[in-house]
Enzyme design. Structure first.
Site, PDB file in Angstrom:
ATOM      1  N   HIS A   3     -21.716 -58.670  12.856  1.00  0.00           N
ATOM      2  CA  HIS A   3     -21.980 -59.661  11.795  1.00  0.00           C
ATOM      3  C   HIS A   3     -22.892 -60.801  12.268  1.00  0.00           C
ATOM      4  O   HIS A   3     -24.033 -60.888  11.846  1.00  0.00           O
ATOM      5  CB  HIS A   3     -20.700 -60.218  11.150  1.00  0.00           C
ATOM      6  CG  HIS A   3     -19.804 -59.158  10.583  1.00  0.00           C
ATOM      7  ND1 HIS A   3     -20.262 -58.239   9.685  1.00  0.00           N
ATOM      8  CD2 HIS A   3     -18.500 -58.847  10.810  1.00  0.00           C
ATOM      9  CE1 HIS A   3     -19.271 -57.409   9.368  1.00  0.00           C
ATOM     10  NE2 HIS A   3     -18.204 -57.753  10.034  1.00  0.00           N
ATOM     11  N   ASP A  22     -19.241 -50.931   7.735  1.00  0.00           N
ATOM     12  CA  ASP A  22     -18.063 -51.794   7.824  1.00  0.00           C
ATOM     13  C   ASP A  22     -16.952 -51.454   6.837  1.00  0.00           C
ATOM     14  O   ASP A  22     -16.208 -50.511   7.045  1.00  0.00           O
ATOM     15  CB  ASP A  22     -18.522 -53.257   7.680  1.00  0.00           C
ATOM     16  CG  ASP A  22     -17.430 -54.248   8.045  1.00  0.00           C
ATOM     17  OD1 ASP A  22     -16.347 -53.818   8.457  1.00  0.00           O
ATOM     18  OD2 ASP A  22     -17.655 -55.475   7.921  1.00  0.00           O
TER      19      ASP A  22
HETATM   20  C1  NGQ Z   1     -11.594 -56.005   9.786  1.00  0.00           C
HETATM   21  N1  NGQ Z   1     -13.414 -57.035   8.594  1.00  0.00           N
HETATM   22  O1  NGQ Z   1     -11.117 -55.928  10.912  1.00  0.00           O
HETATM   23  O2  NGQ Z   1     -11.571 -55.045   9.001  1.00  0.00           O
HETATM   24  C2  NGQ Z   1     -12.245 -57.287   9.367  1.00  0.00           C
HETATM   25  C3  NGQ Z   1     -11.276 -58.143   8.588  1.00  0.00           C
HETATM   26  C4  NGQ Z   1     -10.505 -59.745  10.324  1.00  0.00           C
HETATM   27  C5  NGQ Z   1     -14.433 -57.907   8.647  1.00  0.00           C
HETATM   28  N2  NGQ Z   1     -14.359 -58.870   9.511  1.00  0.00           N
HETATM   29  C6  NGQ Z   1     -10.132 -58.639   9.386  1.00  0.00           C
HETATM   30  N3  NGQ Z   1     -15.452 -57.769   7.857  1.00  0.00           N
HETATM   31  O3  NGQ Z   1     -11.668 -59.968  10.635  1.00  0.00           O
HETATM   32  O4  NGQ Z   1      -9.579 -60.401  10.785  1.00  0.00           O
HETATM   33 ZN    ZN Z   2     -15.594 -54.895  10.891  1.00  0.00          ZN
END
Ligand code: NGQ
Ligand code: ZN
Length: 453
Positions: A268, A319
């Site tokens: 990101h 993602d």
């Molecule tokens: C994830 N997704 O691990 O799927 C994360 C959300 C987090 C993104 N960061 C959960 N887009 O970051 O704690």
């Molecule tokens: Zn991710």
């Protein structure tokens, strides 16, 4: 020995015509011969196929379930995250395998030859490990056997519920491991990958500075000689949490406390200052961009102009998998820069049109992040290849880089005809060879899961 003959192909030195590519039995490119007489295996436009460098496969089955207003005054990444935690609560190993196979099939149909799975859903719903602690990793590997995609599996270390080392919340207990248990899980994941073709790779992913301690991050990095991926500087609240806990913003802290180099991929990076952008680009690490998801979650706009200007490497991933499209990831990245800056051809270079620069970047950075010898039509590389349909009206009468521009900005995924992953021909005439069976299993899982959020 499979061979492909293409009317035109994008080679490391540029476009070439009448190109014959011979693939050896291991799936590597053996020889590349321009100006060769046509064979039976004729294709129109042959390109290297990139790796999708970031996926949480299970989130694909949530698409469409989180687009309404919730009880909070403002919906955000953080409210979406709560819904996501609720959704995954019910997923069985069978569901994970079915969804992952579907995701990988869609990636292949979009033109991705490989998938880097950032895999953290390890345990049973109450947080106890499965009898085989690497069961869920083995399911991702089994999905890759079905789909034929080139898998780079990154088991995720996830220790805490936040930077203050609070315990995992209810929605996170399926992710949790200490470094010792994680080491055992990683070894099991390695054994599961041994059943796959030789292009499969294993790496590690300390989830984020919110979810691992500094010691955990160091331990995870030491456990692998494959790629190391971590979410970094995605949301403003995350930057603030890291700053409060560690006394430095995420990028600065990481650069001071870990030996970040070309083996790393930071996912990101949508919340970096200009100085952070320059400092991180200089390490050779890949910025793992997921522009569709970053738009979906309101993460912010990656500073692609500054990053590429500093020679930074990038690749794209899908993602959350709310939509899987190589061309849309690339054009969303470009359009985000234009919308922010009021510009055009933002990521083009003097010697490369926008489409050429985007594809070339995603090839180099994607394969670097996947730890995969690929990304170019050249001897010794895995035969990760795609063809475009010369009959697509958007491509009519075009040649050279304009073909790429018209594909990425206009024709889109429909123009992808054939896709090979390490020589495995998994997409024919636009469709995955096991499409019906994979969709049938996916539907069965979805029927149970749809009312979960
Ligand atoms: C994830 N997704 O691990 O799927 C994360 C959300 C987090 C993104 N960061 C959960 N887009 O970051 O704690
Ligand atoms: Zn991710």
């Amino acid at each position: 020995m499979p061979r492909i003959w293409a009317n035109r192909a994008l080679l490391p030195g540029g476009w070439a015509e009448r190109v014959l590519v011979d693939i050896d039995d291991s799936g590597r490119i053996a020889t590349v011969t321009p100006d060769a007489p046509p064979t039976d295996a004729r294709q129109a436009i042959l390109l290297p196929a990139p790796a999708n460098l970031h996926s949480h496969a299970f989130q694909r089955a949530m698409a469409g379930l989180t687009e309404a207003r919730g009880p909070d005054p403002t919906d955000s990444f953080w409210t979406w995250r709560r819904l996501m935690f609720r959704f995954l609560d019910r997923l069985t190993p069978e569901d994970v395998e079915a969804i992952a196979a579907f995701v990988q099939m869609e990636m292949l149909e979009a033109g991705f030859a490989a998938s880097v799975e950032f895999h953290y859903l390890h345990h049973t719903p109450d947080g106890t490990p499965h009898a085989d602690p690497a069961e869920m990793s083995a399911r991702i590997a089994a999905a890759a056997e079905t789909s034929g995609i080139g898998l780079t599996l990154l088991p995720v270390l996830y220790q805490y519920g936040g930077c203050d080392r609070r315990p995992l919340g209810h929605g996170q207990i399926r992710f949790g491991n200490d470094p010792d248990r994680f080491a055992r899980l990683l070894a099991g994941a390695g054994r599961a990958l041994a059943a796959l073709p030789a292009d499969a790779r294993l790496g590690v992913a300390p989830h984020s500075l919110r979810a691992v301690s500094p010691e955990g991050l160091a331990a995870a990095a030491d456990l692998s000689d494959g790629p190391i991926h971590m979410h970094l500087a995605e949301q403003t609240a995350e930057v603030a949490e890291v700053e409060a806990a560690f006394g430095a913003r995420p990028v600065g802290w990481l650069l001071d406390n870990a030996a970040v180099d070309a083996g790393w991929c930071l996912i990101h990076c949508t919340q970096m200052t200009p100085d952070e952008t320059l400092a991180l680009a200089a390490t050779g690490a890949v910025a793992g961009l997921c522009p569709i998801t970053e738009a979906s979650l309101g993460d912010g706009i990656f500073d692609g102009v500054r990053w590429l200007g500093a020679g930074g490497r990038f690749g794209v991933g899908s993602d959350s998998n709310i939509r899987i499209s190589l061309t849309e990831e690339l054009r969303t990245l470009e359009y985000s820069q234009r919308l922010r800056d009021g510009s055009r051809a933002a990521l083009a270079r003097p010697d490369a049109s926008t489409g050429r620069a985007l594809l070339a970047g995603a090839l180099t950075g994607g394969t670097q992040a996947a730890g995969r010898a690929s990304g170019a039509i050249a001897p010794g590389m895995w035969a990760d290849l795609l063809t475009l349909d010369a009959d697509d009206p958007d491509l009519a009468g075009l040649s050279g880089d304009r073909l790429l521009d018209a594909w990425i900005f206009a024709a889109g995924d429909a123009a992808v005809r054939e896709v090979w992953s390490a020589g495995r021909r998994m997409v024919r005439d636009g469709h995955h060879v096991s499409r019906e069976a994979i969709i049938a299993r996916y539907r069965t899982s979805c029927a149970r899961l749809r009312d979960a959020v």
